[in-house]
Scaffold this motif. Sequence first.
Motif, PDB file in Angstrom:
ATOM      1  N   ALA A   4       0.809  -1.217   0.000  1.00 40.57           N
ATOM      2  CA  ALA A   4       0.000   0.000   0.000  1.00 40.57           C
ATOM      3  C   ALA A   4       0.847   1.273   0.000  1.00 40.57           C
ATOM      4  O   ALA A   4       0.572   2.197  -0.763  1.00 40.57           O
ATOM      5  CB  ALA A   4      -0.936   0.009   1.199  1.00 40.57           C
ATOM      6  N   ASP A   5       1.888   1.337   0.845  1.00 36.51           N
ATOM      7  CA  ASP A   5       2.686   2.556   0.944  1.00 36.51           C
ATOM      8  C   ASP A   5       3.935   2.280   1.781  1.00 36.51           C
ATOM      9  O   ASP A   5       3.979   1.315   2.547  1.00 36.51           O
ATOM     10  CB  ASP A   5       1.874   3.674   1.614  1.00 36.51           C
ATOM     11  CG  ASP A   5       2.405   5.076   1.310  1.00 36.51           C
ATOM     12  OD1 ASP A   5       3.421   5.204   0.592  1.00 36.51           O
ATOM     13  OD2 ASP A   5       1.797   6.047   1.786  1.00 36.51           O
ATOM     14  N   THR A   6       4.929   3.146   1.628  1.00 38.89           N
ATOM     15  CA  THR A   6       6.139   3.086   2.441  1.00 38.89           C
ATOM     16  C   THR A   6       6.209   4.341   3.295  1.00 38.89           C
ATOM     17  O   THR A   6       6.047   5.461   2.794  1.00 38.89           O
ATOM     18  CB  THR A   6       7.400   2.986   1.564  1.00 38.89           C
ATOM     19  OG1 THR A   6       7.370   1.757   0.850  1.00 38.89           O
ATOM     20  CG2 THR A   6       8.668   3.035   2.416  1.00 38.89           C
ATOM     21  N   VAL A   7       6.442   4.130   4.577  1.00 41.86           N
ATOM     22  CA  VAL A   7       6.614   5.226   5.519  1.00 41.86           C
ATOM     23  C   VAL A   7       8.089   5.271   5.898  1.00 41.86           C
ATOM     24  O   VAL A   7       8.663   4.257   6.295  1.00 41.86           O
ATOM     25  CB  VAL A   7       5.731   4.997   6.770  1.00 41.86           C
ATOM     26  CG1 VAL A   7       6.056   5.992   7.857  1.00 41.86           C
ATOM     27  CG2 VAL A   7       4.251   5.053   6.396  1.00 41.86           C
ATOM     28  N   ASP A   8       8.704   6.449   5.740  1.00 41.46           N
ATOM     29  CA  ASP A   8      10.097   6.648   6.134  1.00 41.46           C
ATOM     30  C   ASP A   8      10.231   8.076   6.641  1.00 41.46           C
ATOM     31  O   ASP A   8       9.221   8.763   6.852  1.00 41.46           O
ATOM     32  CB  ASP A   8      11.051   6.341   4.984  1.00 41.46           C
ATOM     33  CG  ASP A   8      10.853   7.233   3.771  1.00 41.46           C
ATOM     34  OD1 ASP A   8      10.046   8.197   3.824  1.00 41.46           O
ATOM     35  OD2 ASP A   8      11.513   6.987   2.751  1.00 41.46           O
ATOM     36  N   VAL A   9      11.446   8.560   6.846  1.00 41.46           N
ATOM     37  CA  VAL A   9      11.625   9.897   7.387  1.00 41.46           C
ATOM     38  C   VAL A   9      11.001  10.955   6.471  1.00 41.46           C
ATOM     39  O   VAL A   9      10.421  11.929   6.944  1.00 41.46           O
ATOM     40  CB  VAL A   9      13.113  10.204   7.676  1.00 41.46           C
ATOM     41  CG1 VAL A   9      13.921  10.351   6.393  1.00 41.46           C
ATOM     42  CG2 VAL A   9      13.262  11.433   8.565  1.00 41.46           C
ATOM     43  N   TRP A  10      11.064  10.749   5.155  1.00 38.04           N
ATOM     44  CA  TRP A  10      10.505  11.718   4.212  1.00 38.04           C
ATOM     45  C   TRP A  10       8.981  11.731   4.291  1.00 38.04           C
ATOM     46  O   TRP A  10       8.360  12.791   4.226  1.00 38.04           O
ATOM     47  CB  TRP A  10      10.986  11.420   2.793  1.00 38.04           C
ATOM     48  CG  TRP A  10      12.482  11.426   2.716  1.00 38.04           C
ATOM     49  CD1 TRP A  10      13.301  10.343   2.562  1.00 38.04           C
ATOM     50  CD2 TRP A  10      13.347  12.553   2.830  1.00 38.04           C
ATOM     51  NE1 TRP A  10      14.615  10.732   2.569  1.00 38.04           N
ATOM     52  CE2 TRP A  10      14.684  12.084   2.735  1.00 38.04           C
ATOM     53  CE3 TRP A  10      13.138  13.914   3.012  1.00 38.04           C
ATOM     54  CZ2 TRP A  10      15.774  12.930   2.804  1.00 38.04           C
ATOM     55  CZ3 TRP A  10      14.239  14.754   3.071  1.00 38.04           C
ATOM     56  CH2 TRP A  10      15.530  14.264   2.969  1.00 38.04           C
TER      57      TRP A  10
END
Length: 180
Positions: free
Chosen positions: A151-157
Amino acid sequence: MATNKMKAPASDTKEIVDVPWAYRETVDRLSPGGRYIDMGTDVDSPWVPFGDGAAIKHLMFDVRTNTYSNILWMKGPGTIGTHLHRGTVTMVTLTGSVRYLEYDWVGTPGGLILEVPGEAHTLVTEHPEGCKLFGWMNGPIDFFDAEGVYADTVDVWWMITHYETYCKENGIPLNPKLYL
């Protein structure tokens, strides 16, 4: 019988001590410096909605290492979707209780949760008041839907954009103390 001699050195002063340090000028020039972020109020960071029934209070963004820190607040019984860690996560349960469907333990206030790269799990709380978790995350987290489809990637950005978008939409000034 041996005794443990590992103790912090005693100090009887309550004054700043001038410590000799060969790299003081370099540190002063390049270090972002220490800082204090108030987690207990919205002075330094607001609660930003994170899906239905949850919010995040962003505490730190370090783009050099893809590290970010926050408090996740699940406001009542609920689920944070299945996700796969590509880095390490350290969390402390602040309030309520929380668990992963994939494990047999329950995190309670003061408990430490350690997550390692390569594990996928689903965060849930059945506590009537939900939970608050202090988190220190490194690296991306991939989220998947109920069928296991990415579905999505969560990172610092992603976290920076989450914080900044909310602040801009609500007329809240960005806090430079959150950026390392």
